[in-house]
Write a protein that holds these residues in place. Structure first.
Motif, PDB file in Angstrom:
ATOM      1  N   HIS A  28      -8.927  -6.790   5.204  1.00 43.90           N
ATOM      2  CA  HIS A  28     -10.112  -6.769   4.154  1.00 43.90           C
ATOM      3  C   HIS A  28      -9.670  -6.936   2.625  1.00 43.90           C
ATOM      4  O   HIS A  28     -10.870  -7.489   1.828  1.00 43.90           O
ATOM      5  N   PHE A  85     -14.616  -0.412   2.576  1.00 46.80           N
ATOM      6  CA  PHE A  85     -15.193  -1.428   2.080  1.00 46.80           C
ATOM      7  C   PHE A  85     -16.305  -2.203   2.877  1.00 46.80           C
ATOM      8  O   PHE A  85     -15.913  -2.573   4.145  1.00 46.80           O
ATOM      9  N   ARG A  86     -17.340  -1.752   2.913  1.00 47.09           N
ATOM     10  CA  ARG A  86     -17.617  -1.101   1.405  1.00 47.09           C
ATOM     11  C   ARG A  86     -19.243  -0.585   1.525  1.00 47.09           C
ATOM     12  O   ARG A  86     -19.313   0.373   0.760  1.00 47.09           O
ATOM     13  N   ASN A 114     -21.014  -3.617   9.347  1.00 51.75           N
ATOM     14  CA  ASN A 114     -19.957  -2.848  10.276  1.00 51.75           C
ATOM     15  C   ASN A 114     -20.833  -1.053   9.623  1.00 51.75           C
ATOM     16  O   ASN A 114     -21.012  -0.461  10.911  1.00 51.75           O
ATOM     17  N   GLU A 135      -8.552   1.322   5.423  1.00 50.63           N
ATOM     18  CA  GLU A 135      -8.696   1.837   4.383  1.00 50.63           C
ATOM     19  C   GLU A 135      -9.850   3.162   5.082  1.00 50.63           C
ATOM     20  O   GLU A 135     -10.079   4.055   4.407  1.00 50.63           O
ATOM     21  N   ASP A 136     -10.599   2.943   6.303  1.00 49.93           N
ATOM     22  CA  ASP A 136     -11.214   3.597   6.449  1.00 49.93           C
ATOM     23  C   ASP A 136     -10.850   5.198   7.472  1.00 49.93           C
ATOM     24  O   ASP A 136     -10.618   6.014   7.083  1.00 49.93           O
TER      25      ASP A 136
END
Ligand SMILES: O=C(O)[C@H](CS(=O)(=O)O)OP(=O)(O)O
Ligand SMILES: [Mg+2]
Length: 236
Positions: A199, A29-30, A102, A153-154
């Protein structure tokens, strides 16, 4: 045997030796989902830069410029950080400059010492894994996280890549095993696994929920972005 390690946040990158490693930057994201989407849709190149000033300089030199901070498009720039903005015919063959909160910062950090920098997302997971199997180098998955903090998510993506490559690479660090276990516990429903993540809450507050489901889709594209000099292109 080659090694695959995971760095859960760019603030821990200094702990990793990169002189024999490909760094795969992941910002689900994203930013890296946008990069994969753009290159899959025919964008010629994406030049990631760390700062808004660098992005502006490239815009002045004729690049289409994407600038995002805290999930919002920065005033004066052409594109935001939604993958749907990169599915646009007018971008086919274009050169894009991009800065995000990021993701592009992580690429800039990785560039300093990696043998090669590549970009990963769930969207190109299988193609990326296939390519990495054919390389002679170790792999470090660099999770972009959020402002120095790890994110779900990462980490899930890092776990998915570790799971895909576990027979060809040695998974030797606890951070890698944590990511792999998290992914294996969540793989049946990634959307539910990230539902209360910071996020997702941030994007939902801003009314951009459709990006969330899109970025969690696996193997939509077989593009493998690689950094050549300062510019990301699709590997062929
Ligand atoms: O645009 C995004 O989704 C994020 C913004 S933030 O995490 O809400 O600050 O940027 P990215 O660099 O893609 O993580
Ligand atoms: Mg992110």
């Amino acid at each position: 045997m080659k090694h695959l390690d995971v760095c859960l946040t760019p603030d821990l990158l200094h702990l990793h030796k990169l002189d024999n490693s490909i760094v795969v930057v992941a910002d689900i994201f994203r930013a890296t989902s946008c990069m994969v989407t753009g290159l899959a849709y025919g964008v010629k190149s994406i030049t990631p830069v760390a700062t808004i000033e660098e992005c502006k300089l490239l815009q002045d030199r004729g690049f289409i410029a994407a600038a995002e901070r805290d999930a919002h498009k920065v005033e004066g720039f052409d594109l935001d950080n939604s993958p749907f903005s990169y599915m646009n015919e007018r971008l086919i063959g274009s050169e894009i400059a991009m800065t995000t909160t990021n993701g592009t910062l992580s690429i800039a950090k990785a560039r300093a010492s990696a043998v090669k920098v590549m970009v990963g997302a769930f969207l190109n997971l299988g193609a990326l894994a296939n390519h990495l199997r054919s390389e002679q180098y170790d792999v470090l998955v660099l999770c972009a996280g959020w402002k120095g903090r790890p994110n779900l998510e990462d980490t899930l993506f890092a776990g998915a890549l570790a799971e895909a490559l576990k027979d060809q690479f040695m998974l030797r660090e606890d951070g890698t095993l944590m990511a792999q276990r998290l992914y294996n516990q969540s793989r049946e429903n990634l959307l539910s696994a990230v539902s209360n993540s910071s996020h997702v809450r941030r994007l939902q507050r801003l009314g951009i929920s459709k990006d969330i489901a899109y970025c969690l889709q696996t193997d939509l594209y077989d593009v493998v972005p690689v950094l050549r000099g300062t510019t990301l292109v699709a590997m062929n």
